[in-house]
Design a protein around this motif. Structure first.
Motif, PDB file in Angstrom:
ATOM      1  N   PRO A  83       0.756  -1.460  -0.029  1.00 31.86           N
ATOM      2  CA  PRO A  83       0.236  -0.070   0.307  1.00 31.86           C
ATOM      3  C   PRO A  83       0.896   1.863  -0.159  1.00 31.86           C
ATOM      4  O   PRO A  83       0.216   2.121  -0.291  1.00 31.86           O
ATOM      5  N   THR A  84       2.264   1.118   0.494  1.00 33.32           N
ATOM      6  CA  THR A  84       2.838   2.345   0.425  1.00 33.32           C
ATOM      7  C   THR A  84       4.678   2.159   0.108  1.00 33.32           C
ATOM      8  O   THR A  84       5.116   1.497  -1.002  1.00 33.32           O
ATOM      9  N   PRO A  85       4.666   3.867  -0.359  1.00 33.57           N
ATOM     10  CA  PRO A  85       6.003   3.676  -1.101  1.00 33.57           C
ATOM     11  C   PRO A  85       7.430   2.546  -0.735  1.00 33.57           C
ATOM     12  O   PRO A  85       8.172   2.351  -0.966  1.00 33.57           O
ATOM     13  N   GLN A  86       7.477   3.351   0.392  1.00 30.35           N
ATOM     14  CA  GLN A  86       8.154   2.327   1.041  1.00 30.35           C
ATOM     15  C   GLN A  86       7.972   0.576   1.409  1.00 30.35           C
ATOM     16  O   GLN A  86       9.122   0.089   1.433  1.00 30.35           O
ATOM     17  N   ASP A  87       6.597   0.210   0.865  1.00 35.41           N
ATOM     18  CA  ASP A  87       6.918  -1.499   0.860  1.00 35.41           C
ATOM     19  C   ASP A  87       6.939  -1.532  -0.904  1.00 35.41           C
ATOM     20  O   ASP A  87       7.790  -2.554  -1.371  1.00 35.41           O
ATOM     21  N   ILE A  88       6.897  -0.407  -1.278  1.00 34.73           N
ATOM     22  CA  ILE A  88       6.884  -1.418  -3.286  1.00 34.73           C
ATOM     23  C   ILE A  88       8.530  -0.991  -3.077  1.00 34.73           C
ATOM     24  O   ILE A  88       9.119  -1.442  -4.199  1.00 34.73           O
ATOM     25  N   CYS A  89       9.059   0.433  -2.993  1.00 36.08           N
ATOM     26  CA  CYS A  89      10.222   0.777  -3.869  1.00 36.08           C
ATOM     27  C   CYS A  89      11.671   0.223  -3.050  1.00 36.08           C
ATOM     28  O   CYS A  89      12.719   0.351  -3.019  1.00 36.08           O
ATOM     29  N   TYR A  90      11.234  -0.202  -1.547  1.00 33.99           N
ATOM     30  CA  TYR A  90      12.789  -1.059  -1.049  1.00 33.99           C
ATOM     31  C   TYR A  90      12.682  -2.382  -1.353  1.00 33.99           C
ATOM     32  O   TYR A  90      12.224  -3.047  -0.055  1.00 33.99           O
ATOM     33  N   PRO A  91      13.397  -2.765  -2.022  1.00 32.49           N
ATOM     34  CA  PRO A  91      13.214  -3.934  -2.312  1.00 32.49           C
ATOM     35  C   PRO A  91      14.767  -4.701  -1.243  1.00 32.49           C
ATOM     36  O   PRO A  91      16.157  -3.774  -1.113  1.00 32.49           O
ATOM     37  N   GLN A  92      15.183  -6.275  -0.802  1.00 34.94           N
ATOM     38  CA  GLN A  92      16.553  -6.031   0.356  1.00 34.94           C
ATOM     39  C   GLN A  92      17.522  -6.508  -1.136  1.00 34.94           C
ATOM     40  O   GLN A  92      16.864  -7.203  -1.985  1.00 34.94           O
ATOM     41  N   GLY A  93      18.833  -6.218  -0.159  1.00 34.35           N
ATOM     42  CA  GLY A  93      20.030  -7.382  -1.542  1.00 34.35           C
ATOM     43  C   GLY A  93      19.496  -5.940  -2.780  1.00 34.35           C
ATOM     44  O   GLY A  93      19.409  -4.857  -2.558  1.00 34.35           O
ATOM     45  N   ASN A  94      20.705  -6.509  -2.933  1.00 31.76           N
ATOM     46  CA  ASN A  94      21.035  -6.115  -4.549  1.00 31.76           C
ATOM     47  C   ASN A  94      20.026  -6.115  -5.659  1.00 31.76           C
ATOM     48  O   ASN A  94      19.899  -7.126  -6.213  1.00 31.76           O
ATOM     49  N   MET A  95      20.261  -4.892  -6.369  1.00 31.50           N
ATOM     50  CA  MET A  95      19.142  -4.801  -7.636  1.00 31.50           C
ATOM     51  C   MET A  95      20.175  -4.374  -9.172  1.00 31.50           C
ATOM     52  O   MET A  95      20.453  -3.497  -8.772  1.00 31.50           O
ATOM     53  N   GLU A  96      20.226  -5.324  -9.629  1.00 28.86           N
ATOM     54  CA  GLU A  96      20.864  -5.020 -11.073  1.00 28.86           C
ATOM     55  C   GLU A  96      19.539  -4.555 -12.067  1.00 28.86           C
ATOM     56  O   GLU A  96      18.172  -4.921 -12.247  1.00 28.86           O
ATOM     57  N   PRO A  97      20.160  -3.410 -12.770  1.00 28.99           N
ATOM     58  CA  PRO A  97      18.918  -2.477 -14.125  1.00 28.99           C
ATOM     59  C   PRO A  97      18.225  -3.898 -14.722  1.00 28.99           C
ATOM     60  O   PRO A  97      18.591  -4.634 -15.393  1.00 28.99           O
ATOM     61  N   THR A  98      16.717  -3.694 -14.366  1.00 27.18           N
ATOM     62  CA  THR A  98      15.679  -5.256 -15.430  1.00 27.18           C
ATOM     63  C   THR A  98      15.612  -4.323 -16.366  1.00 27.18           C
ATOM     64  O   THR A  98      14.484  -2.872 -15.782  1.00 27.18           O
ATOM     65  N   ARG A  99      14.547  -4.187 -17.271  1.00 24.30           N
ATOM     66  CA  ARG A  99      14.546  -4.067 -18.088  1.00 24.30           C
ATOM     67  C   ARG A  99      12.767  -4.311 -17.706  1.00 24.30           C
ATOM     68  O   ARG A  99      12.175  -5.604 -17.732  1.00 24.30           O
ATOM     69  N   PHE A 100      11.611  -3.326 -18.184  1.00 24.68           N
ATOM     70  CA  PHE A 100      10.223  -3.847 -18.289  1.00 24.68           C
ATOM     71  C   PHE A 100       9.666  -3.617 -19.079  1.00 24.68           C
ATOM     72  O   PHE A 100       9.958  -2.290 -19.844  1.00 24.68           O
ATOM     73  N   TYR A 101       8.057  -3.648 -19.802  1.00 23.88           N
ATOM     74  CA  TYR A 101       7.580  -3.290 -20.791  1.00 23.88           C
ATOM     75  C   TYR A 101       5.767  -2.694 -19.947  1.00 23.88           C
ATOM     76  O   TYR A 101       5.652  -3.204 -19.324  1.00 23.88           O
ATOM     77  N   LEU A 102       5.540  -1.747 -20.909  1.00 28.47           N
ATOM     78  CA  LEU A 102       4.513  -0.913 -21.005  1.00 28.47           C
ATOM     79  C   LEU A 102       3.407  -1.076 -21.309  1.00 28.47           C
ATOM     80  O   LEU A 102       3.922  -0.681 -23.267  1.00 28.47           O
ATOM     81  N   HIS A 103       3.036  -1.879 -21.710  1.00 32.21           N
ATOM     82  CA  HIS A 103       1.729  -2.340 -23.203  1.00 32.21           C
ATOM     83  C   HIS A 103       0.311  -1.308 -23.428  1.00 32.21           C
ATOM     84  O   HIS A 103      -0.261  -0.804 -21.551  1.00 32.21           O
ATOM     85  N   PHE A 104       0.540  -0.793 -24.100  1.00 40.33           N
ATOM     86  CA  PHE A 104      -0.551   0.084 -24.369  1.00 40.33           C
ATOM     87  C   PHE A 104      -1.969  -0.366 -25.312  1.00 40.33           C
ATOM     88  O   PHE A 104      -1.764  -0.645 -25.877  1.00 40.33           O
ATOM     89  N   LEU A 105      -3.566  -0.382 -24.344  1.00 38.44           N
ATOM     90  CA  LEU A 105      -4.233  -1.224 -24.621  1.00 38.44           C
ATOM     91  C   LEU A 105      -5.356  -0.737 -24.921  1.00 38.44           C
ATOM     92  O   LEU A 105      -5.852  -0.338 -23.377  1.00 38.44           O
ATOM     93  N   PRO A 106      -6.045  -0.840 -26.028  1.00 41.51           N
ATOM     94  CA  PRO A 106      -7.680  -0.156 -25.782  1.00 41.51           C
ATOM     95  C   PRO A 106      -9.030  -1.416 -26.154  1.00 41.51           C
ATOM     96  O   PRO A 106      -8.488  -2.474 -26.114  1.00 41.51           O
ATOM     97  N   PHE A 107      -9.460  -0.620 -24.328  1.00 35.63           N
ATOM     98  CA  PHE A 107     -10.613  -1.785 -23.892  1.00 35.63           C
ATOM     99  C   PHE A 107     -11.791  -1.277 -24.749  1.00 35.63           C
ATOM    100  O   PHE A 107     -12.170  -0.250 -23.993  1.00 35.63           O
ATOM    101  N   LEU A 108     -12.564  -2.367 -25.260  1.00 37.11           N
ATOM    102  CA  LEU A 108     -13.440  -2.372 -25.291  1.00 37.11           C
ATOM    103  C   LEU A 108     -14.720  -2.349 -23.899  1.00 37.11           C
ATOM    104  O   LEU A 108     -15.473  -1.458 -24.201  1.00 37.11           O
ATOM    105  N   ASP A 109     -14.144  -2.928 -23.327  1.00 34.44           N
ATOM    106  CA  ASP A 109     -15.544  -3.337 -21.957  1.00 34.44           C
ATOM    107  C   ASP A 109     -14.208  -3.278 -20.747  1.00 34.44           C
ATOM    108  O   ASP A 109     -12.453  -3.042 -20.794  1.00 34.44           O
ATOM    109  N   ASP A 110     -13.773  -3.685 -19.944  1.00 30.67           N
ATOM    110  CA  ASP A 110     -13.185  -4.375 -18.793  1.00 30.67           C
ATOM    111  C   ASP A 110     -12.454  -5.442 -18.894  1.00 30.67           C
ATOM    112  O   ASP A 110     -11.559  -5.769 -18.251  1.00 30.67           O
TER     113      ASP A 110
END
Lengths: 252, 463
Positions: B185-212
């Protein structure tokens, strides 16, 4: 004596190498276009005579106490300009030489239970000697006999910059705040012999000449006295030495 | 797929098929009511199917485009995307996430494309998110998680919409729909992983929806959905700290040493940073200038007593702190570390494995730009005990966790020049110092030699 023995062995080895290449060893006297510039690179042991300043007084040995007695080395370079060549004798050149050496050790704790013991702080002394030289080379031996050797002597005036450093940079004396760097003037005397490497492989030497403009290549050994003990100065640190050097020289 | 040069999104090739519903049934003469019923049904079907029919009018392959110059990020000094994972200062780092940085977007929808919503989903790959069975949370084989939902009216005509770094990270890294408030629920929970992290690629997908649930097909019934992707990286954690640190003393310096094996293979490693307490220049007022709420200098607060006891500097058996306020405070002091005496009180979060807070960052006292196991910390005061901790740094400005805290006091030393002067040596003062003449005889000899040389040369020239 050890150094003398070492270098004698080296020249013996070179002579043996020459003999091993007897079938390609060209004893034809050197005939070459005029060479006016010589470039030298040298390497040798160097131990600044700092402690000699106290030999007749307190017998203190601040250099040895800080840096120990292990051998340090100096690298150097020289460029000579031949302004006079006398046939059947040799040449005179004016040259400039510069070198670099550095000794490192540990600063000692000044007080407390560990007084006198090495600390984690690095202490160093850098010396950059430089000199203007008059060089006389007796190249008649190499030019007109079968022995590719050129004896030479050098004489000049120089100075050596020195800089004492610690963990925070240039040293500043705790006693009076004096900055720990300066220069020491002195004379330079050198005597040595050059071995003409062209004699080992004339073809390669010719190729080197055509492609790079290097007329001759030498291996040399010399004994150098750098008397940087304060010529024209008072209160100079003696950072000179007397030592053997080895190196390569290229005439162009 | 994305065009790397202009951020235009292009449409992937269509692969799925679907039937167009167009049944028409002729009514019997028998019932006018039945006829009306049919007409009504037809009208309802037309209304329901209109978006699909409208989509069928697109020119195949017309992409949903990002507006020129977008996305824009509120952290202007950082870059958006790169084609190499280890490009510095790119993508989302921990500070971006923790500060909830926003990215602004505009979209250009192809003519006729009128979805109900335009949604942004995140995944670790370029694999399609159109299939509802891969969209989480709750999907069995989830590979995509929702970042944001924009109503059609919000994206038309170049209107600006925004995505939040925390939402993108929550979806891409934590693999939870951003609007799922039950998890992280909070940035503290989201943004603070344990240990080291290397740069990780991720993709944003843009999708038009008819409904839900359903994504608009680029051609009605083609089974090939409109979908565009845009990729960048996230890197939320810095390198691990060195271990086995020892401190050595010098004059106004401390020399930290450690086995130079850690982080040698970490591709985004930049260097190590040392933090010293008390702060250099503030030895007489160690807590001055620091956040009073955290470093109020007293030892009665639970923060000081709790965290410093739990850290590597075990306070339970150390010398009693100077304060006498309470038993809790008494046990909140510090004891000598492996190499020296520690200050009596340390900041609450100056402990092993803590991430450097802003106040800890203010205690920076040295850095080294390699994994090599030594660092000299200068500008310290002799006789003052310093607590030192070291953290790694990566090329996305992420600081790693603090190392063990070690302590030492610098001491006065005698270097070569001190010894030389103490022994009676007189030299020094600078490169340009000159004294009275000495060695005039040798100089005269040199002058004669020079003169002789010039004469010889002149005679040679005359011949």
């Amino acid at each position: 004596m050890k150094r003398l023995a070492g270098f004698s062995a080296l020249f013996g080895a070179l002579a043996a190498a020459g003999a091993a290449h007897a079938q390609t060893f060209d004893a034809t006297p050197v005939k070459d276009p005029d060479s006016t510039i010589a470039v030298e690179m040298r390497f040798g042991a160097y131990h600044p005579n700092v402690d000699s300043e106290f030999a007749n007084s307190s017998h203190a040995t601040p250099y040895k106490d800080t840096f120990g007695g292990s051998t340090r080395f100096m690298i150097g370079g020289e460029v000579d300009w031949e302004f006079l060549h006398v046939e059947h004798l040799g040449s005179l050149s004016l040259g400039g030489w510069i070198g670099y050496t550095k000794a490192t050790g540990s600063a000692k704790f000044a007080s407390g239970p560990n007084a006198g013991q090495p600390s984690a702080e690095t202490a160093a002394l850098q010396v950059i000697p430089m000199a203007a030289l008059l060089v006389a080379r007796l190249d008649v031996v190499a030019r007109e006999t079968a022995f590719p050797l050129i004896p030479y002597v050098k004489f000049g005036l120089g100075t050596a910059w020195w800089n004492s450093t610690n963990g925070s940079g240039t040293s500043i004396a705790d006693s009076d705040g004096t900055l720990g760097r300066g220069h020491s003037n002195g004379l330079v005397y050198t005597g040595g012999v050059m071995f003409l490497l062209d004699a080992l492989d004339r073809q390669t030497a010719k190729t080197f000449q055509v492609q790079q403009g290097v007329n001759h290549t030498y291996l040399f050994a010399e004994w150098t006295v750098t008397a940087f003990d304060g010529l024209l100065q008072t209160n100079a640190m003696n950072v000179g030495d007397s030592t053997w050097n080895l190196g390569f020289a290229f005439e162009m | 797929m994305t065009n790397a040069h202009d951020n235009r999104m292009t449409f992937p090739a269509a692969h799925r098929s679907a039937a167009l519903p167009h049944d028409v049934q002729r009514s019997s003469r028998a019932g006018a009511r039945a006829r009306r019923l049919v007409v009504a049904t037809l009208a309802a079907a037309l209304v329901a199917l209109w978006p699909a029919l409208a989509a069928a009018q697109f020119t195949t392959g017309t992409p949903i485009s990002i507006g020129a110059g977008y996305p824009l990020r509120s952290h202007a000094t950082r870059q958006l995307r790169n084609d190499v994972d280890n490009t510095p200062n790119t993508g989302i780092n921990r500070a971006d996430c923790d500060s909830d940085e926003t990215w602004s977007w505009t979209f250009v929808l192809p003519p006729g494309l009128s979805p109900n919503t335009l949604q942004v989903w995140a995944s670790a790959s370029n694999t399609s998110c159109a299939d509802p069975t891969v969209r989480g949370s709750g999907a069995v084989a989830a590979t995509c998680w929702r970042v944001a939902v924009f109503q059609l009216a919000d994206v038309l005509n170049g209107k600006i919409v925004k995505t939040r770094s925390t939402d993108m990270i929550k979806a891409a890294y934590r693999m939870v729909n951003a609007d799922d408030t039950t998890q992280y629920p909070t940035p503290q929970d989201i943004c603070y992983p344990q240990g080291n992290m290397e740069p990780t690629r991720f993709y944003l997908h843009f999708l038009p929806f008819l409904d839900d649930v359903n994504v608009v097909d680029f051609a009605a019934g083609s089974g090939s959905p409109w979908e565009s992707t845009w990729d960048t990286i996230y890197d939320l954690a810095g390198p691990l700290p060195p271990t086995g640190i020892t401190l050595g003393a010098g004059q106004s310096i401390l020399v930290a040493s450690w086995p130079s094996t850690a982080n040698a293979q970490v591709p985004d490693f930049v260097g190590y940073t040392a933090y010293c307490f008390p702060k250099r220049g503030s030895e007489s007022d160690p807590f001055g200038g620091l956040d009073a709420a955290v470093f109020d200098g007293t030892t009665t607060g639970t923060t000081e007593a709790g965290t410093s006891e739990a850290g590597a500097v075990d306070a339970t058996s150390g010398a009693d702190a100077a304060d006498t306020a309470s038993s809790t405070s008494d046990t909140g002091g510090s004891e000598a570390g492996p190499t020296g005496t520690c200050p009596p009180t340390l900041p609450a979060d100056f402990v092993v494995n803590a991430l450097p807070s802003n106040d800890i960052a203010a205690l920076e006292c040295g850095s080294v730009g390699s994994t090599g196991g030594t660092m000299t910390i200068s500008g310290l005061q002799n006789g003052v005990s310093y607590a030192v901790a070291i953290a790694g740094m990566d090329n996305n400005s992420n600081s790693g966790q603090l190392s063990q805290v070690v302590c030492m006091a610098p001491q006065q030393t005698t270097d070569f020049f001190d010894a030389y002067r103490a022994d009676g040596g007189k030299a020094g003062g600078g490169y340009c110092g000159f004294g009275r003449s000495r060695g005039i005889g040798a100089l005269a000899g040199l002058s004669l030699a020079t003169a002789a040389t010039l004469v010889l040369r002149r005679r040679g020239a005359r011949r």
